[in-house]
Scaffold this motif. Structure first.
Motif, PDB file in Angstrom:
ATOM      1  N   UNK A   1       0.805  -1.216   0.000  1.00 24.23           N
ATOM      2  CA  UNK A   1       0.000   0.000   0.000  1.00 24.23           C
ATOM      3  C   UNK A   1       0.840   1.269   0.000  1.00 24.23           C
ATOM      4  N   UNK A   2       0.281   2.326  -0.601  1.00 28.11           N
ATOM      5  CA  UNK A   2       0.980   3.605  -0.653  1.00 28.11           C
ATOM      6  C   UNK A   2       0.079   4.789  -0.284  1.00 28.11           C
ATOM      7  N   UNK A   3      -1.171   4.490   0.113  1.00 27.87           N
ATOM      8  CA  UNK A   3      -2.070   5.532   0.583  1.00 27.87           C
ATOM      9  C   UNK A   3      -2.686   5.120   1.924  1.00 27.87           C
ATOM     10  N   UNK A   4      -3.055   6.134   2.695  1.00 28.38           N
ATOM     11  CA  UNK A   4      -3.820   5.911   3.921  1.00 28.38           C
ATOM     12  C   UNK A   4      -4.921   6.966   3.967  1.00 28.38           C
TER      13      UNK A   4
ATOM     14  N   UNK B   1      -1.509  10.037  -0.025  1.00 25.10           N
ATOM     15  CA  UNK B   1      -0.268   9.330  -0.317  1.00 25.10           C
ATOM     16  C   UNK B   1       0.655   9.359   0.890  1.00 25.10           C
ATOM     17  N   UNK B   2       1.171   8.178   1.269  1.00 24.86           N
ATOM     18  CA  UNK B   2       2.155   8.070   2.351  1.00 24.86           C
ATOM     19  C   UNK B   2       3.432   7.411   1.835  1.00 24.86           C
ATOM     20  N   UNK B   3       3.538   7.344   0.515  1.00 25.46           N
ATOM     21  CA  UNK B   3       4.704   6.783  -0.139  1.00 25.46           C
ATOM     22  C   UNK B   3       4.470   6.804  -1.629  1.00 25.46           C
TER      23      UNK B   3
ATOM     24  N   UNK C   1      -3.264  -0.267  -3.141  1.00 21.69           N
ATOM     25  CA  UNK C   1      -3.320   1.183  -2.955  1.00 21.69           C
ATOM     26  C   UNK C   1      -3.340   1.537  -1.473  1.00 21.69           C
ATOM     27  N   UNK C   2      -4.328   1.010  -0.745  1.00 18.40           N
ATOM     28  CA  UNK C   2      -4.483   1.341   0.664  1.00 18.40           C
ATOM     29  C   UNK C   2      -3.472   0.561   1.509  1.00 18.40           C
ATOM     30  N   UNK C   3      -2.934   1.234   2.507  1.00 19.69           N
ATOM     31  CA  UNK C   3      -2.008   0.605   3.451  1.00 19.69           C
ATOM     32  C   UNK C   3      -2.602  -0.690   3.985  1.00 19.69           C
ATOM     33  N   UNK C   4      -1.847  -1.774   3.852  1.00 20.37           N
ATOM     34  CA  UNK C   4      -2.292  -3.091   4.295  1.00 20.37           C
ATOM     35  C   UNK C   4      -1.283  -3.662   5.282  1.00 20.37           C
TER      36      UNK C   4
ATOM     37  N   UNK D   1       9.493   6.298   2.636  1.00 20.49           N
ATOM     38  CA  UNK D   1       8.437   5.521   3.282  1.00 20.49           C
ATOM     39  C   UNK D   1       8.313   5.781   4.784  1.00 20.49           C
ATOM     40  N   UNK D   2       8.993   6.786   5.301  1.00 18.76           N
ATOM     41  CA  UNK D   2       8.835   7.081   6.723  1.00 18.76           C
ATOM     42  C   UNK D   2       7.381   7.386   7.049  1.00 18.76           C
ATOM     43  N   UNK D   3       6.703   8.112   6.164  1.00 16.69           N
ATOM     44  CA  UNK D   3       5.314   8.480   6.450  1.00 16.69           C
ATOM     45  C   UNK D   3       4.407   7.249   6.446  1.00 16.69           C
ATOM     46  N   UNK D   4       4.743   6.223   5.660  1.00 18.03           N
ATOM     47  CA  UNK D   4       3.932   5.003   5.706  1.00 18.03           C
ATOM     48  C   UNK D   4       4.060   4.323   7.057  1.00 18.03           C
ATOM     49  N   UNK D   5       5.274   4.318   7.614  1.00 18.37           N
ATOM     50  CA  UNK D   5       5.452   3.753   8.949  1.00 18.37           C
ATOM     51  C   UNK D   5       4.682   4.560   9.987  1.00 18.37           C
ATOM     52  N   UNK D   6       4.700   5.886   9.846  1.00 19.42           N
ATOM     53  CA  UNK D   6       3.934   6.738  10.759  1.00 19.42           C
ATOM     54  C   UNK D   6       2.442   6.427  10.649  1.00 19.42           C
ATOM     55  N   UNK D   7       1.958   6.266   9.416  1.00 22.51           N
ATOM     56  CA  UNK D   7       0.536   5.948   9.210  1.00 22.51           C
ATOM     57  C   UNK D   7       0.170   4.615   9.826  1.00 22.51           C
ATOM     58  N   UNK D   8       1.081   3.661   9.794  1.00 21.38           N
ATOM     59  CA  UNK D   8       0.826   2.352  10.401  1.00 21.38           C
ATOM     60  C   UNK D   8       0.529   2.488  11.886  1.00 21.38           C
ATOM     61  N   UNK D   9       1.268   3.370  12.562  1.00 24.81           N
ATOM     62  CA  UNK D   9       1.056   3.591  13.990  1.00 24.81           C
ATOM     63  C   UNK D   9      -0.206   4.423  14.230  1.00 24.81           C
ATOM     64  N   UNK D  10      -0.389   5.490  13.458  1.00 25.96           N
ATOM     65  CA  UNK D  10      -1.580   6.330  13.632  1.00 25.96           C
ATOM     66  C   UNK D  10      -2.863   5.554  13.380  1.00 25.96           C
TER      67      UNK D  10
END
Length: 250
Positions: A137-140, A144-146, A155-158, A179-188
């Protein structure tokens, strides 16, 4: 023993962590298994990429490939007497496919690591060790988070159940694929209470007994922890302040 989690593929910059892995594997015996996604006919061309750095340091190593195939292609052929392996390498590639292929062997891998097996994971091989693994995934929430190329078909963070060797989720290629923002989105998003984001040419070494960690390589490791509605980020580099203890999966 330890987990050696690399934020990309084999490279000159990751030589020191491969040195550490070889030293640890030698203590158990010469057999080193390398698991690569796909049948030998398709994935065989990637074997040397992972085997050559080991053999350059340890010519006596006995390389035993594991071809991670879909259920439709038959059962995965694991090495005989896996408890006698010196080390296990999980290659990089399509993370969802690695999760599909490795999940049936989750308990086996966990038992081997608890028993002292040295584990070296590159890219996808690092992501899958988490209790809750960032799969694709690259969106949350439509944002876009990556980059799209990092979405691995989604598409969506999985986030999916991983091997459960460590508690935090893990993302890789942090600097090169942003991809730092994808990791942040995983926690949020609540998929995990903490995450670790590892740069390319960089590894996080985790002592499986104590949970102590060390950063090795050219880049940085970002530590993310939930604090209310915020995510706190701390950065560690090789030779800097000792990295945080990494809790085992509960």
């Amino acid at each position: 023993m330890a987990l050696y989690l690399v934020g990309g593929g084999p490279s000159q910059a990751t030589g020191p962590v491969i040195d550490r892995f070889v030293e640890a594997a030698r203590q158990r015996g010469p057999r080193v298994a390398i698991a690569i996604l796909g049948a030998q006919s398709e994935a065989g061309r990637y074997l040397d990429m992972y085997a050559d750095p080991i053999l350059a340091r340890w010519p006596q190593a006995l390389i035993e490939p594991i071809w991670l195939v879909d259920e439709d292609e038959g059962a995965v052929d694991w090495p005989a007497k896996p408890e006698e392996l010196g080390g296990l390498i999980i290659a990089g590639g399509w993370t969802p496919g690695y999760l599909d292929a490795l999940t049936p062997y989750r308990e086996t891998i966990s038992r081997l690591v608890r028993g002292g097996l040295a584990y070296l994971g590159f890219s996808a091989g690092a992501q899958v060790v988490a209790k809750r693994a960032i799969a694709s995934g690259w969106q949350w929430r439509g944002r876009a988070v990556g980059p799209e190329v990092a979405g691995e078909g989604s598409t969506e963070l999985t986030v999916r159940e991983g091997l459960g060797l460590v508690g935090p989720s893990i993302d890789v290629h942090t600097n090169t694929q942003h991809l730092l923002e994808r990791a942040i989105a995983t926690v949020l998003a609540g998929h995990a209470t903490s995450a670790v984001a590892i740069d390319e040419d960089t590894a996080l070494v985790v002592d499986t007994s104590s949970g102590d960690t060390e950063v090795v390589g050219a880049g940085a490791v970002h530590w993310l922890n939930r604090d209310g509605n915020e995510v706190r980020v701390r950065v560690s580099v090789s030779g800097g302040t000792p990295a945080s203890p990494l809790g085992a999966a509960g």
